[in-house]
Write an enzyme that holds these catalytic residues in place. Structure first.
Site, PDB file in Angstrom:
ATOM      1  N   TRP A 145       0.868  -1.190   0.000  1.00 31.11           N
ATOM      2  CA  TRP A 145       0.000   0.000   0.000  1.00 31.11           C
ATOM      3  C   TRP A 145       0.904   1.240   0.000  1.00 31.11           C
ATOM      4  O   TRP A 145       1.838   1.330   0.808  1.00 31.11           O
ATOM      5  CB  TRP A 145      -0.866  -0.046   1.262  1.00 31.11           C
ATOM      6  CG  TRP A 145      -1.795   1.116   1.454  1.00 31.11           C
ATOM      7  CD1 TRP A 145      -2.641   1.669   0.533  1.00 31.11           C
ATOM      8  CD2 TRP A 145      -1.996   1.854   2.668  1.00 31.11           C
ATOM      9  NE1 TRP A 145      -3.349   2.687   1.099  1.00 31.11           N
ATOM     10  CE2 TRP A 145      -2.968   2.827   2.402  1.00 31.11           C
ATOM     11  CE3 TRP A 145      -1.442   1.775   3.951  1.00 31.11           C
ATOM     12  CZ2 TRP A 145      -3.412   3.728   3.377  1.00 31.11           C
ATOM     13  CZ3 TRP A 145      -1.887   2.663   4.913  1.00 31.11           C
ATOM     14  CH2 TRP A 145      -2.853   3.627   4.637  1.00 31.11           C
ATOM     15  N   ASP A 226      -1.136  -5.219   9.346  1.00 27.20           N
ATOM     16  CA  ASP A 226      -2.082  -4.216   8.898  1.00 27.20           C
ATOM     17  C   ASP A 226      -3.307  -4.972   8.389  1.00 27.20           C
ATOM     18  O   ASP A 226      -3.204  -5.791   7.464  1.00 27.20           O
ATOM     19  CB  ASP A 226      -1.461  -3.360   7.782  1.00 27.20           C
ATOM     20  CG  ASP A 226      -2.355  -2.186   7.412  1.00 27.20           C
ATOM     21  OD1 ASP A 226      -3.378  -1.974   8.094  1.00 27.20           O
ATOM     22  OD2 ASP A 226      -2.023  -1.475   6.442  1.00 27.20           O
ATOM     23  N   LYS A 262     -13.536  -0.402   5.053  1.00 27.60           N
ATOM     24  CA  LYS A 262     -14.075  -1.232   3.960  1.00 27.60           C
ATOM     25  C   LYS A 262     -15.143  -2.195   4.458  1.00 27.60           C
ATOM     26  O   LYS A 262     -16.183  -2.349   3.839  1.00 27.60           O
ATOM     27  CB  LYS A 262     -12.973  -2.054   3.308  1.00 27.60           C
ATOM     28  CG  LYS A 262     -11.623  -1.384   3.239  1.00 27.60           C
ATOM     29  CD  LYS A 262     -11.496  -0.388   2.124  1.00 27.60           C
ATOM     30  CE  LYS A 262     -10.215   0.396   2.304  1.00 27.60           C
ATOM     31  NZ  LYS A 262      -9.791   1.158   1.195  1.00 27.60           N
TER      32      LYS A 262
HETATM   33  C1  LIG Z   1      -3.379  -2.045   3.392  1.00 25.27           C
HETATM   34  C2  LIG Z   1      -4.132  -0.858   3.882  1.00 25.27           C
HETATM   35  N1  LIG Z   1      -3.884  -0.394   5.109  1.00 25.27           N
HETATM   36  C3  LIG Z   1      -4.548   0.642   5.605  1.00 25.27           C
HETATM   37  C4  LIG Z   1      -5.498   1.298   4.865  1.00 25.27           C
HETATM   38  C5  LIG Z   1      -6.136   2.442   5.560  1.00 25.27           C
HETATM   39  O1  LIG Z   1      -7.366   2.797   5.244  1.00 25.27           O
HETATM   40  P1  LIG Z   1      -8.224   3.775   6.172  1.00 25.27           P
HETATM   41  O2  LIG Z   1      -7.289   4.768   6.782  1.00 25.27           O
HETATM   42  O3  LIG Z   1      -9.190   4.366   5.231  1.00 25.27           O
HETATM   43  O4  LIG Z   1      -8.839   2.911   7.201  1.00 25.27           O
HETATM   44  C6  LIG Z   1      -5.779   0.866   3.562  1.00 25.27           C
HETATM   45  C7  LIG Z   1      -6.746   1.561   2.708  1.00 25.27           C
HETATM   46  O5  LIG Z   1      -6.767   1.501   1.531  1.00 25.27           O
HETATM   47  C8  LIG Z   1      -5.086  -0.253   3.068  1.00 25.27           C
HETATM   48  O6  LIG Z   1      -5.339  -0.752   1.861  1.00 25.27           O
END
Ligand SMILES: Cc1ncc(COP(=O)(O)O)c(C=O)c1O
Length: 416
Positions: A145, A226, A262
């Protein structure tokens, strides 16, 4: 007068601030928004869309909204520094399992964060201050990511990569990964995607997770998970937590960043948690005090609304069951779209093997399309995806999937 003359002649305070590199995803979203072509398909944004291409408020969240709105004791007070207990307690059980010995032995601390990103950042700053040894690097998968490197470097870590994607087969390079984890100095921090790896959609099998745990134990590495897609990946929250629970059962201490963006569709409400699992309950006091201090220094207290919605769902048996169904609906639709795209490309005879599109998991598919093909798809077909050929499968629907398959087919064959 003298003061204003002096300040006017001084070089501007901000003159030494360099331009930050553009964020690829945000840039893509601006380009896509500006494109008014009727055929446009946005496969960039990592957010679920229903079969008509619209954002989907989960029906269970609609119910939770009504409950929160009609709560006679509801208010807008600050949450405590740890967050909303209905959320943090529920999230703990969700990640580690309701019968987790780590929870019953009181070896877990959970703090509410600003979604998954905030959880990653609190973890990164915490590790920067307390990692052992103090010069340990954080290893991220290649690729990962886009925000991981930025978060970790902002917190002051040295970031290194371990091999992950086999770019030939678009499957997991398990040998390369294990080799890199073995070759790293002892006691490094290893950032692992718990499920639905972003951007590749490639996850280790259960047997491969066991091999990864073996090597990490051998080398004394610290797992930092994560988890942004629990339940969204397969529709099964337990299956998606397999890796985390395996590492906990094997006796690792670890951190888990968790997002409800999500799986509950709470993207903009910024709802998440950071969990720390210690070897010994006696360690939780100090760890929790430092996590609380860090969070207090950055956000003071987490945001309440999304936490109330997620907490309501997690604490009510009936709503929880409905939530699991809602997640099943999302993951099934995505799976259908994966298979639909694969089938169409195969029946068009598009050069290449498209099996990986159906085999990969979660929100994204790493298509294997080149940067040049991505550019042509965007400029000639109004089809938006990231430069590395990643598509958000949730952006496909029955109205656009034929068009997308034909566009990919034409571009892969070299036409425009
Ligand atoms: C691997 C991963 N970690 C963390 C996030 C963090 O998302 P959010 O801050 O919207 O919860 C995402 C979002 O795309 C992700 O794909």
């Amino acid at each position: 007068m003298a003061d204003s003359a002096a300040s006017a002649s001084a070089s501007p305070y901000f003159a030494n601030v360099p331009q930050a590199p553009a964020d690829g995803i945000l840039k893509l979203s601006v380009l896509s928004k500006a494109d008014s072509d009727a055929n446009k398909v946005d496969l960039g944004v990592g957010a679920y869309r229903d079969d008509s291409g619209k954002p989907w408020v989960l029906p269970v969240i609609r119910t939770a909204e009504q409950r929160v709105a009609s709560d006679p004791n509801g208010n807008h007070e600050y949450l405590g520094v740890g967050g909303l207990p209905a959320l943090t307690n529920g999230a703990q059980k969700l990640i580690f399992g309701a019968d987790s010995p780590a929870i019953s032995e009181k070896r877990v601390y959970t703090i509410q964060t600003i979604s998954g990103t905030g959880a990653n950042m609190v973890a990164a700053v915490f590790l920067r201050q307390f990692k052992q040894p103090a010069d340990a690097a954080v290893y991220i998968s290649k690729p990962t990511w886009g925000n991981h490197r930025s978060i970790l470097q902002t917190a002051g870590h040295e970031v290194r990569e371990y091999r992950y994607c086999n770019y030939g087969t678009l499957g997991l390079d398990i040998d390369g990964m294990l080799e890199d984890l073995r070759a790293a100095p002892r006691n490094q921090i290893i950032l692992l995607h718990a499920c639905a790896h972003n951007p590749t959609g490639i996850d280790p099998t259960e047997a491969q997770w066991q091999q990864i745990a073996d090597v990490m134990a051998e080398r004394g590495h610290f797992p930092f998970f994560d988890c942004a897609y629990q339940g969204f990946a397969t529709g099964d929250v337990d299956k998606d937590a397999y890796a985390i629970r395996l590492f906990v059962a094997r006796g690792f201490e670890l951190l888990v960043a968790e997002s409800f963006a999500k799986n509950m569709g709470l993207y903009g409400e910024r709802t998440g948690c950071l969990h720390a699992v210690t070897k010994d309950a006696a360690l939780v006091g100090a760890v929790s005090s430092q996590l609380n201090r860090l969070s207090r220094a950055t956000i003071s207290t987490a945001s309440a609304y999304g936490a109330k919605l997620a907490g309501t769902v997690l604490q009510d048996q009936g709503l929880y069951a409905e939530w699991v169904e809602n997640m099943g609906e999302m993951s099934r639709r995505i799976k259908d779209m994966r298979e639909g795209l694969r089938d169409r490309l195969q029946s068009l005879g598009t050069p290449g093997d498209w099996e990986h599109v159906a085999r990969q998991i979660g929100m994204f598919s790493f298509t294997g399309l080149s940067k040049q093909q991505v550019d042509v798809l965007r400029d000639s077909y109004h089809l938006y995806m990231t430069d590395d050929g990643r598509i958000s499968v949730a952006g496909l629907n029955s109205g656009n999937i034929d068009y997308v398959a034909r566009a990919i087919d034409a571009v892969v064959r070299g036409g425009q």
